[in-house]
Design a protein around this motif. Structure first.
Motif, PDB file in Angstrom:
ATOM      1  N   ASP A 222      15.284   4.511  18.068  1.00  0.00           N
ATOM      2  CA  ASP A 222      16.008   4.953  19.297  1.00  0.00           C
ATOM      3  C   ASP A 222      15.579   4.205  20.517  1.00  0.00           C
ATOM      4  OD1 ASP A 222      17.170   7.417  18.124  1.00  0.00           O
ATOM      5  OD2 ASP A 222      15.455   8.696  18.471  1.00  0.00           O
ATOM      6  N   ARG A 223      14.351   3.608  20.611  1.00  0.00           N
ATOM      7  CA  ARG A 223      13.976   2.620  21.587  1.00  0.00           C
ATOM      8  C   ARG A 223      15.112   1.386  21.823  1.00  0.00           C
ATOM      9  NH1 ARG A 223       8.280  -0.191  22.087  1.00  0.00           N
ATOM     10  NH2 ARG A 223       9.046  -1.405  20.450  1.00  0.00           N
ATOM     11  N   ALA A 224      15.190   1.070  20.407  1.00  0.00           N
ATOM     12  CA  ALA A 224      16.071  -0.428  20.436  1.00  0.00           C
ATOM     13  C   ALA A 224      17.367  -0.026  20.753  1.00  0.00           C
ATOM     14  CB  ALA A 224      16.157  -0.931  19.035  1.00  0.00           C
ATOM     15  N   LEU A 225      17.980   0.911  20.539  1.00  0.00           N
ATOM     16  CA  LEU A 225      19.387   1.476  20.848  1.00  0.00           C
ATOM     17  C   LEU A 225      19.456   1.768  22.343  1.00  0.00           C
ATOM     18  CD1 LEU A 225      20.405   3.724  17.645  1.00  0.00           C
ATOM     19  CD2 LEU A 225      21.254   1.350  18.599  1.00  0.00           C
ATOM     20  N   ARG A 226      18.308   2.084  22.880  1.00  0.00           N
ATOM     21  CA  ARG A 226      18.401   2.651  24.437  1.00  0.00           C
ATOM     22  C   ARG A 226      18.411   1.139  25.229  1.00  0.00           C
ATOM     23  NH1 ARG A 226      12.567   4.132  27.063  1.00  0.00           N
ATOM     24  NH2 ARG A 226      12.519   1.754  26.347  1.00  0.00           N
TER      25      ARG A 226
ATOM     26  N   ALA B  15       8.175   7.298   8.741  1.00  0.00           N
ATOM     27  CA  ALA B  15       9.603   7.381   8.827  1.00  0.00           C
ATOM     28  C   ALA B  15       9.712   7.912  10.262  1.00  0.00           C
ATOM     29  CB  ALA B  15      10.051   8.340   7.972  1.00  0.00           C
ATOM     30  N   ARG B  16       8.868   8.583  10.916  1.00  0.00           N
ATOM     31  CA  ARG B  16       8.807   9.169  12.164  1.00  0.00           C
ATOM     32  C   ARG B  16       8.830   8.053  13.070  1.00  0.00           C
ATOM     33  NH1 ARG B  16       5.310  14.626  12.398  1.00  0.00           N
ATOM     34  NH2 ARG B  16       6.804  15.902  10.862  1.00  0.00           N
TER      35      ARG B  16
ATOM     36  N   GLU C  54       0.790  -1.219  -0.154  1.00  0.00           N
ATOM     37  CA  GLU C  54       0.051  -0.168   0.151  1.00  0.00           C
ATOM     38  C   GLU C  54       1.076   1.282  -0.140  1.00  0.00           C
ATOM     39  OE1 GLU C  54      -3.272   0.378  -0.012  1.00  0.00           O
ATOM     40  OE2 GLU C  54      -3.676  -1.886  -0.048  1.00  0.00           O
ATOM     41  N   GLY C  55       2.084   1.139   0.086  1.00  0.00           N
ATOM     42  CA  GLY C  55       3.198   1.968   0.162  1.00  0.00           C
ATOM     43  C   GLY C  55       3.162   2.989   1.478  1.00  0.00           C
ATOM     44  N   LEU C  56       2.749   2.113   2.393  1.00  0.00           N
ATOM     45  CA  LEU C  56       2.735   2.931   3.717  1.00  0.00           C
ATOM     46  C   LEU C  56       4.273   3.164   4.266  1.00  0.00           C
ATOM     47  CD1 LEU C  56      -0.261   1.146   5.372  1.00  0.00           C
ATOM     48  CD2 LEU C  56      -0.290   3.205   4.423  1.00  0.00           C
ATOM     49  N   ASP C  57       5.068   2.327   3.767  1.00  0.00           N
ATOM     50  CA  ASP C  57       6.473   2.500   4.206  1.00  0.00           C
ATOM     51  C   ASP C  57       7.047   3.614   3.704  1.00  0.00           C
ATOM     52  OD1 ASP C  57       6.355   1.320   1.614  1.00  0.00           O
ATOM     53  OD2 ASP C  57       8.385   0.334   1.783  1.00  0.00           O
ATOM     54  N   GLN C  58       6.487   4.321   2.767  1.00  0.00           N
ATOM     55  CA  GLN C  58       7.133   5.676   2.241  1.00  0.00           C
ATOM     56  C   GLN C  58       6.380   6.747   2.768  1.00  0.00           C
ATOM     57  OE1 GLN C  58       9.537   5.302  -0.149  1.00  0.00           O
ATOM     58  NE2 GLN C  58       9.236   3.034   0.367  1.00  0.00           N
TER      59      GLN C  58
END
Length: 291
Positions: A112-116, A104-105, A95-99
């Protein structure tokens, strides 16, 4: 307030960090074979693999939900979630939702959560070593000051007259424990009025003053507090001792973890330019102790 929030966050991260370690994750989503490789393929969806590592990441994200699932069903539950995720993710791409900008946000937030979590596990949690726990114990022991504590039983009734009558029965040979069971209105009556050990400051003042003034084995005259009238029997008096390391090492490990979390994150914040542009939120955070 913010300090308690940080501690709650740290505690939740402990769970997440534990799940990142495969043997611990296998326990959370048990039962699983011992020493399963994270690359082990558990299923394929549209030609894409779902691996043991994926299962463990899902266990991390769904830790609270897993508590509602019987242990023997957790791995199947997680795999079902991952299959649904793959199917829906692929449909979203079509559906193009990844664009989209919102995707993106969201992706940036998730990164950031995974890196934390990774930083917490690899840097902060790694500080909880046997040596650090031992040092925390030695520091506590060096500042430990023994306190006098007493063990007492009591009988609680509504009037002084009733307390005096019971005192006469005890003086006549009735066991204090039996009298407590028969007459006391307090919940401790089922245990013969036993309140266990306590130090100064733990009981209401009139009760505490009377208890600490007794000799071991002595029964008090009726003592009034806001709860009613008490008869108190002193069972024992002793000095508190520093508990052995083995008894408190779990608590000390948490203490080291929390302190390292606050110190490390505090230093990171101090060395980072942080500006809160929303004035209302900036004021609220300041009133609650800052970030």
């Amino acid at each position: 307030m913010f300090s308690s929030i940080l501690k709650t966050l740290a505690a939740s991260l402990v769970v997440g960090a534990a799940v990142l370690t495969l043997p611990a994750a296998a326990q959370d989503a048990a039962p699983a074979p011992q020493q399963v490789s994270p690359d082990t393929v558990l299923a394929t969806v549209g030609g894409e693999d779902i691996t043991e590592a994926d299962l463990n990441f899902a266990a991390e994200d769904l830790a609270q939900d897993l508590q509602q699932i019987p242990a023997g069903q957790r791995r199947a539950f997680l795999l079902s979630v991952l299959i649904d995720m793959k199917v829906m993710a692929n449909a979203a791409r079509e559906e193009g939702l990844d664009q989209s900008e919102i995707f993106a946000r969201r992706l940036n937030y998730l990164e950031d959560r995974a890196l934390r979590r990774a930083y917490f596990a690899d840097v902060i949690e790694a500080s909880v070593t046997p040596e650090a726990v031992r040092q925390a114990y030695d520091d506590a022991a060096s500042g430990f000051e023994p306190q006098t504590e007493v063990r007492a039983r009591h009988i609680l009734v509504g009037t002084e007259e009733e307390a005096n009558r019971i005192a006469e029965e005890i003086a006549g040979g009735m066991a204090f424990e039996q009298a407590a069971l028969a007459y006391s209105t307090d919940g401790s009556s089922a245990n013969g009025g036993d309140l266990g050990y306590f130090t100064e400051g733990m009981m209401v003042q009139p009760f505490e003053d009377a208890a600490f003034a007794l000799e071991v084995g002595e029964v008090s005259s009726p003592v009034q507090s806001q709860f009613g009238w008490h008869l108190i029997k002193l069972e024992d008096r002793r000095e508190t001792e520093m508990p052995p390391l083995e008894q408190v090492q779990g608590q000390l490990a948490q203490q080291v973890l929390y302190q390292t979390f606050e110190d490390t994150v505090g230093e990171l914040k101090a060395n980072t330019e942080i500006e809160i542009t929303d004035e209302e939120l900036a004021t609220a955070i300041e009133e609650q102790g800052g970030f």
